[in-house]
Design a protein around this motif. Structure first.
Motif, PDB file in Angstrom:
ATOM      1  N   VAL A   1      -1.729   2.526  12.668  1.00 32.13           N
ATOM      2  CA  VAL A   1      -0.854   1.455  12.195  1.00 32.13           C
ATOM      3  C   VAL A   1       0.523   2.025  11.889  1.00 32.13           C
ATOM      4  O   VAL A   1       1.540   1.486  12.303  1.00 32.13           O
ATOM      5  N   SER A   2       0.534   3.138  11.156  1.00 36.78           N
ATOM      6  CA  SER A   2       1.808   3.703  10.702  1.00 36.78           C
ATOM      7  C   SER A   2       2.553   4.477  11.772  1.00 36.78           C
ATOM      8  O   SER A   2       3.753   4.718  11.648  1.00 36.78           O
TER       9      SER A   2
ATOM     10  N   ASP B   1       6.453  -7.510   8.653  1.00 34.73           N
ATOM     11  CA  ASP B   1       7.082  -6.302   8.147  1.00 34.73           C
ATOM     12  C   ASP B   1       6.263  -5.092   8.603  1.00 34.73           C
ATOM     13  O   ASP B   1       5.047  -5.154   8.685  1.00 34.73           O
ATOM     14  N   TRP B   2       6.968  -4.037   8.931  1.00 33.98           N
ATOM     15  CA  TRP B   2       6.318  -2.785   9.302  1.00 33.98           C
ATOM     16  C   TRP B   2       7.205  -1.666   8.822  1.00 33.98           C
ATOM     17  O   TRP B   2       8.419  -1.742   8.981  1.00 33.98           O
TER      18      TRP B   2
ATOM     19  N   LEU C   1       0.842  -1.205   0.000  1.00 34.71           N
ATOM     20  CA  LEU C   1       0.000   0.000   0.000  1.00 34.71           C
ATOM     21  C   LEU C   1       0.875   1.253   0.000  1.00 34.71           C
ATOM     22  O   LEU C   1       1.812   1.368   0.807  1.00 34.71           O
ATOM     23  N   VAL C   2       0.567   2.185  -0.892  1.00 32.00           N
ATOM     24  CA  VAL C   2       1.303   3.448  -0.923  1.00 32.00           C
ATOM     25  C   VAL C   2       1.181   4.160   0.422  1.00 32.00           C
ATOM     26  O   VAL C   2       2.153   4.721   0.949  1.00 32.00           O
ATOM     27  N   ASP C   3      -0.004   4.132   1.015  1.00 31.34           N
ATOM     28  CA  ASP C   3      -0.226   4.773   2.322  1.00 31.34           C
ATOM     29  C   ASP C   3       0.632   4.149   3.417  1.00 31.34           C
ATOM     30  O   ASP C   3       1.005   4.819   4.387  1.00 31.34           O
ATOM     31  N   ALA C   4       0.939   2.866   3.272  1.00 32.66           N
ATOM     32  CA  ALA C   4       1.785   2.207   4.278  1.00 32.66           C
ATOM     33  C   ALA C   4       3.209   2.737   4.180  1.00 32.66           C
ATOM     34  O   ALA C   4       3.845   3.030   5.194  1.00 32.66           O
TER      35      ALA C   4
ATOM     36  N   ARG D   1      12.599  -9.920  15.325  1.00 32.48           N
ATOM     37  CA  ARG D   1      13.803 -10.258  14.565  1.00 32.48           C
ATOM     38  C   ARG D   1      13.750  -9.725  13.137  1.00 32.48           C
ATOM     39  O   ARG D   1      14.761  -9.327  12.568  1.00 32.48           O
ATOM     40  N   ALA D   2      12.558  -9.719  12.555  1.00 27.71           N
ATOM     41  CA  ALA D   2      12.413  -9.275  11.167  1.00 27.71           C
ATOM     42  C   ALA D   2      12.474  -7.759  11.029  1.00 27.71           C
ATOM     43  O   ALA D   2      12.996  -7.245  10.040  1.00 27.71           O
ATOM     44  N   THR D   3      11.938  -7.037  12.016  1.00 29.82           N
ATOM     45  CA  THR D   3      11.824  -5.583  11.888  1.00 29.82           C
ATOM     46  C   THR D   3      12.789  -4.819  12.785  1.00 29.82           C
ATOM     47  O   THR D   3      13.007  -3.624  12.581  1.00 29.82           O
ATOM     48  N   GLY D   4      13.343  -5.502  13.786  1.00 30.64           N
ATOM     49  CA  GLY D   4      14.207  -4.837  14.755  1.00 30.64           C
ATOM     50  C   GLY D   4      13.442  -4.051  15.798  1.00 30.64           C
ATOM     51  O   GLY D   4      14.029  -3.336  16.604  1.00 30.64           O
TER      52      GLY D   4
END
Length: 1100
Positions: free
Chosen positions: A799-800, A832-833, A788-791, A882-885
């Protein structure tokens, strides 16, 4: 008919858009505070998570509101989670290696008054920031810390001090309206067996950690918490206003509003003596009572009856001793001829429907809804065949053959529902499978699809016949008009010609063939066939198949095969205009204004579809890779394509191989297909090596395990131990169990993801097909197709703004008829974030038809290491870190597959498990949770107001994707909405129903609706928006996949007798034995997923 007198012989077996105000914090208030409950109860200068100045939302340097208390470590927390509590007091605390930037960093906010929810005194002033007068959205107080935030000195040194009357050491759920006399205790998952524990040198010293509003209690093994309390202890969140984002429109819904009278309705307890177990007989007795006594004793009133309850409108009365003569034929075998039933009517609870549903009472009791449902069911029950809340009849539409002795009947679904406009009657069209009323011989002929007289029955034939016939009612045809009915319990193991039975006390034996000829003059033709066993399995009666005919009106409740499902879908698939017309015809045909029961109770049903205000949410912009000609995309009417686009993150496939299990596909064709697929993946943005590690090989399906392991070994040998990225498999179009076996071997044994392709697609080799397959391959190897562009631009509310993890969860149950297979639970979580596109998935098996997910959180005792914790939530949280730190600071949990009757139970159990999992990683780590149930199995349908207006419908005639409804037909007070996020293809679109059961993130209607709708455009497997939010969809796919991991042991009943328990790794230690509450026996472990498989979207 022959009755067998002894039991030694073989017997039958039964085996959203407006952005809410962001919580901003002035720079001077963002000081690093390790504040807990200060003088202002969590909102003071050193407050923890609060609204008052400098009330930081707990840094990671200390406990949340804790004071002077060293933090506990729960066994199993990874280093990055250890010792960083939230919002602790500034006094020294023990650190477990937290970096300085994590210590004492909190979230503050200006002081502001907030709505109070009328909690009892003992709960006030302990809240989410601020003093008790300025509490957060909770029990009249904010969400405090350890000390409860009860003025000066809040917090505690050694024992909790709550500043109110003593209560059980359990939290009160945030936003729950408390019932003071029944404070609910939090559930604890049942501890695993000691064998589950692993070893450690130092068992942690675990004490009870109590956290106030919005936090949880963790008990040591010695003091387990009681199970979750009843629904009386909480209320679901109220609707936070209606949404306003999107283009307004009007749609029609298949809801018909009901008017109720002001007169009272009384429930009576009914006892019938002698007692009868048959519902049909009880109903007949009541009908006789009405005929005899309506004009006299009942005062011309007409009762509605169901399950030992009678409901009568008007003033209450009491009567005992109604005497009702009963037809002897109706109850033969249950009581003597010409007997009398004595009926007592004892007044029970009064229900005044006018006050319950006239808009003055919001939480109408479920019992009152059931009463009205019963009243409106009375008449159709006498006319049609009732199945659950639906009614079927061959007169409601043409019967359609489904094959193998089954046919479809048309019918309608009917249910009374509370809505914002009062009560409504929800009516929808329905079809289901019934058993054709055929002679049993003809049924078996259709079932086996061959001439049954040509050869004897095989063992497989017998199993199939027995499974299909067990429980079916038949009537005998060899006694003229005497057509007694029996229920089939099984088949004899011997042929009819071999069956004998004793005819007298001396043990004289006579064959079944002789008996039927001598007694009835009936010559049995198919003597080579087994007899049906009917009645009691201890004293079975034998009936030759050819003297039995299947009784009409029996629904087929077992699993349909693929051909039958296809045939049934053809019948049920209706365009919206046709479905709306049939619904209206049904309402007119039912003539509720003439229904004597509806008239008796003063219920009036509208004959017009409800007109409902709706909004059409816009599609989100999607981001693709900058090297493609189209860098972003705006979907049109719920769909788009990959032309001129490249995946936003293309995965890498360096090492792959291919196995061909289709006899019709030559090696050259297989190589050509692989070349085209590799090229499509490359063109779509992946790094894809065009050459396989080893050439494609052809193999027989029955050699699947041997071939896969051999070929995998050969490839690994050539790569000198490097990992394989992908296996491409070509399957026959009809491949039976091959697909499931292959997935089980690849994902639990070899540790390689696979992509299966059917023969028909290999020959066609269409670009559209190859593009779709490349999307699946990309996410299986760790890529992302679109975002998503908004993401990416951090514009998604709630969320963001901070690291957010989105969960999806589902439980799939065995098919009807499989009475011993375990249920499979699956949980996926975003990894993922801010992109929220990639989801890791976990599966576990649990007790048969258990809906609560048992392995969300596990706690067990190790003799050396002490209390250990694990479970699916914990491992997914660790995986996200672990994936995002970063640690998730907000949880959104989409739960699929929960019916309304299970809302409270699922919320109490699973929310508690989520909290325990968080606390096991770090004391006082409690990110706010939003818990949303996703429902597809409902009967609300939305239709365009004008079917001929092309601007308001899609190509299939359905409402446009993005249509959202949160008014009129939705819940009177709670936070729910209907969202049709997808474009229809065929039939009538079914909107998804989202119901918020818990919301600590305080979503607005627009924010949650837009988030949900936008997520539906991120589904990895196609370039279309999907009908339910992707995390819930992925959980469903993962649970479905895990059923292949069980190795079936097909018993004589045809059921799968294998079981499963939480597998190793994610859910539990491998080889564990676990019991779900109420389970009678442990189930067999599922094989563990390989670690590299777990990390990617293997289930796509």
């Amino acid at each position: 008919m022959v009755r067998k007198r002894r039991t030694e012989g073989p017997g039958g077996e039964s085996s959203d858009g407006q952005h809410p105000a962001e919580r901003s914090v002035p720079p001077q208030q963002q000081a690093a505070v390790s504040g807990g409950a200060g003088p202002q109860g969590g909102g003071g200068p050193q407050g923890g998570r609060g609204w008052a100045p400098q009330g930081g939302r707990g840094g990671y340097g200390g406990g949340r509101g804790g004071r002077g208390m060293p933090q506990q470590q729960y066994g199993g927390a990874p280093p990055e989670y250890q010792g960083r509590g939230r919002g602790g007091h500034h006094q020294p605390q023990q650190q477990y290696g937290a970096p300085s930037d994590y210590q004492g960093r909190g979230r503050g906010g200006p002081t502001r008054d907030q709505q109070q929810y009328g909690g009892p005194p003992e709960y006030q002033g302990r809240g989410r920031g601020g003093p008790s007068q300025q509490g957060g959205r909770g029990y009249g107080g904010g969400r405090g810390g350890y000390g409860g935030g009860v003025g000066p000195g809040g917090g505690h040194d050694t024992v909790p001090s709550y500043g109110g009357p003593p209560r059980p050491p359990a939290p009160e759920l945030h936003q729950a309206t408390s019932v003071p006399s029944v404070p609910y205790p939090v559930a604890v998952s049942p501890p695993p067996a000691p064998s589950e524990a692993s070893s450690s040198s130092h068992p942690p010293e675990v004490s009870e950690v109590e956290q106030d509003l919005g936090q949880m209690t963790i008990h040591s093994e010695e003091t387990p918490a009681p199970p979750p309390a009843s629904k009386s202890s909480l209320r679901f969140p109220l609707r936070p206003g209606k949404g306003s984002y999107g283009k307004k429109c009007v749609v029609k819904a298949n809801h018909f509003f009901a008017e109720l009278p002001k007169k009272d309705l009384h429930q009576y307890d009914v006892t019938i003596t002698p007692e009868v177990t048959s519902r049909g007989v009880n109903r007949a007795v009541m009908e006789q009572l009405v005929r005899l006594y309506r004009d006299s004793h009942l005062g011309k009133r007409l009762p509605a009856y169901m399950a030992a309850k009678a409901f009568i409108s008007g003033p209450s009365f009491y009567y005992e001793g109604f005497r009702s003569p009963v037809d002897e034929m109706m109850v033969r075998g249950q009581r003597g001829p010409g007997s009398l039933s004595v009926i007592n009517l004892l007044p029970g609870l009064p229900f005044p429907p006018g006050t319950l549903f006239g808009g003055r009472q919001t939480d109408a009791p479920q019992e009152a809804l059931q009463v009205l449902d019963i009243v409106l069911r009375e008449l159709p029950t006498t006319r049609y065949c009732p199945v659950g809340r639906s009614f079927y009849s061959p007169d409601l539409g043409r019967r359609q053959p489904l094959g193998e002795g089954l046919e479809s009947w048309r019918g309608f679904y009917q249910s009374i529902r509370p809505t914002q406009m009062g009560l409504s009657l929800n009516i929808d069209m329905s079809s289901t499978a019934f058993i054709e009323p055929l002679p049993v011989i003809d049924f078996v002929t259709q079932l086996l699809n061959r001439d049954v007289s040509s050869r004897p029955l095989s063992d497989a034939d017998r199993v199939k016949i027995k499974k299909a016939l067990r429980g079916i009612k038949v009537e005998v045809t060899h006694r003229g008009n005497m057509r007694r009915k029996y229920r089939i319990s099984g088949l004899t193991s011997q042929a009819t010609r071999e069956l004998t039975f004793p005819v007298d006390e001396r043990g004289t034996m006579k064959s079944v063939v002789e008996y039927f000829f001598e007694t009835y003059g009936f010559v049995i033709q198919h003597t080579q066939w087994p007899c049906l066993q009917v009645g009691n399995t201890q004293r079975p009666n034998y009936l030759p198949m050819e003297v039995c005919k299947i009784v009409e009106g029996q629904r087929y409740s077992k699993r349909l095969n693929e051909r039958q499902i296809t045939a049934l879908l053809k019948v049920t698939c209706q365009r919206p205009l046709d479905r709306e017309r049939d619904i209206m015809q049904t309402v007119h045909h039912n003539a509720y204004h003439e229904d004597p029961y509806a008239k008796e109770f003063g219920i009036k049903i509208s004959e017009k579809l409800a007109q409902v205000e709706a909004r059409i949410l816009p599609a989100p912009w999607l981001k693709y890779h900058d090297t493609g000609r189209e860098k972003d995309c705006l979907p049109q009417v719920g769909q788009w394509n990959m032309m001129n686009k490249k995946m936003v993150n293309g995965g890498t496939v360096n090492n792959w191989f291919c196995v061909n299990f289709s006899r019709n596909v030559q090696d050259s064709v297989a190589r050509g297909f692989c070349d085209e697929l590799a090229h499509m993946c490359y063109v779509s943005g992946m790094a894809f090596n065009p050459e396989p590690v080893v050439p494609p090989v052809s193999a027989r399906p029955d050699q699947v395990e041997k071939v896969l392991k051999t070929r995998h070994h050969d490839a690994k040998t050539k790569l000198q131990g490097k990992d394989l990225d992908l296996l491409i498999v070509i399957l026959p179009d009809n491949n039976g169990s091959l697909y499931g076996d292959l997935k089980r071997i690849c994902e639990t044994d070899l540790g390689v993801v696979s992509q299966c392709c059917l023969t028909k697609h290999v020959f066609k080799m269409s670009k559209q097909y190859l593009a779709n397959v490349s999307l699946k391959i990309n996410v299986k190897v760790g890529g992302r197709n679109t975002v998503l562009v908004d993401a990416l631009s951090r514009r998604i509310p709630l969320v963001s703004d901070r690291p957010t993890i989105i969960f999806g969860a589902d439980v799939t149950h065995p098919h009807p008829g499989e009475d011993s297979s375990p249920s499979i639970a699956a949980v996926v979580a975003s990894q993922d974030w801010p992109e929220i596109t990639k989801y890791a998935g976990l599966v576990c098996a649990q007790a048969h038809r258990q809906e609560l997910i048992q392995d969300l959180f596990k706690q067990w005792q190790d003799p050396v290491r002490g209390t250990l914790t694990g479970g699916m939530i914990k491992e997914l949280l660790i995986s996200f870190r672990r994936a995002t730190g970063q640690k998730p600071q907000r949880i959104i949990f989409y739960r699929d597959g929960v019916s309304e009757g299970q809302f409270y139970q699922v919320l109490l159990f699973e929310l508690d498990a989520i909290r325990k999992a968080c606390a096991s990683l770090e004391p006082n780590y409690q990110p706010p949770v939003t818990f949303v149930v996703v429902q597809k199995r409902h009967h609300t349908r939305l239709f365009a107001s004008n079917h001929h207006d092309k601007s308001s419908v899609d190509r299939s005639g359905n409402i446009l994707p993005g249509t959202v409804v949160d008014s009129k037909i939705c819940h009177p007070t709670e936070f729910d909405f209907y969202l049709c996020s997808h474009a229809g293809i065929q039939g009538t679109s079914r909107p998804a129903h989202y119901h918020v059961l818990w919301d600590e993130n305080n979503f607005t209607a627009d924010a949650l609706q837009s988030l949900t709708n936008n997520l539906c455009y991120t589904y990895a497997r196609c370039t279309r928006s999907v009908s339910i939010v992707p995390p819930a969809y992925y959980a469903h796919l993962a649970a479905f996949r895990a059923r292949f991991y069980m190795e079936p042991e097909t018993s004589d009943s045809g059921s799968m007798t294998s079981g499963a328990v939480p597998r190793g790794g994610m859910a539990a230690a491998a080889g564990r034995s676990s019991r779900a509450p109420g389970a009678n026996a442990a189930v067999r472990p599922l094989p563990a997923l390989k670690e590299n498989v777990k990390r990617v979207m293997f289930y796509c």
